[in-house]
Design an enzyme around this catalytic site. Sequence first.
Site, short mmCIF file in Angstrom:
data_model
loop_
_atom_site.label_atom_id
_atom_site.label_comp_id
_atom_site.label_asym_id
_atom_site.label_seq_id
_atom_site.Cartn_x
_atom_site.Cartn_y
_atom_site.Cartn_z
N GLU A 288 0.89 -1.17 0.00
CA GLU A 288 0.00 0.00 0.00
C GLU A 288 0.92 1.21 0.00
O GLU A 288 1.51 1.54 1.01
CB GLU A 288 -0.91 -0.01 1.23
CG GLU A 288 -1.63 1.30 1.50
CD GLU A 288 -2.30 1.92 0.29
OE1 GLU A 288 -1.83 2.98 -0.15
OE2 GLU A 288 -3.27 1.34 -0.21
N CYS B 58 -3.38 6.93 3.98
CA CYS B 58 -2.95 6.36 2.70
C CYS B 58 -4.12 6.12 1.76
O CYS B 58 -3.92 5.93 0.57
CB CYS B 58 -2.15 5.08 2.92
SG CYS B 58 -3.06 3.77 3.74
#
Length: 183
Positions: free
Chosen positions: A42, A76
Amino acid sequence: PEAALKLAQHDEVAFLDFTGGNVAGRLLASAVAQRGKSYCLETGGNAPVIIFDDVHLDNAVNTVTFAAFVASGQTCVSAKRIIVHHSLFESFKSKLVAKVQSLKIADPSLESTHIGPLISHKAKDSVAAAVEKALHFSQCTLLVGGFAEPPSNHLLKDGFWFQPTVLAFDSAHSAINNPAFVE
């Protein structure tokens, strides 16, 4: 990334799950791929939200506002690109601007605060540079925010503050090709 790289290369690590930047992510992906290990990365980015023409507009505005500005936009998975069906664009835009203008920017330890400071001077400069780059590219309009300003409370003047910002693009082409949104 040195510690993560050592883990990625260690024989007893069978799977790597990494959250971090693109540079470190590519380095780790290469390291685990060479050893035939499984991995999940990620690396953040410009998470899109798509608003279709059958949406409940107020719910969409509230959801987008939360997704874009929770934790001052520093997650994120923070929504960075909002793609709105052309039939709803003007209504969505005006409701979103009103919602963002209503956000309370203050001490994040207060329950009534919606937006706190960014994590660092570097983060604030990065946001400012992205906004400036987007505005100077073309076909981009600043609807709200776009500048660093501390809350009126003088005790908070030294934080890394940046106003919640909404930009609009004249076309999907101009938004997609805007260098501010290149990961």
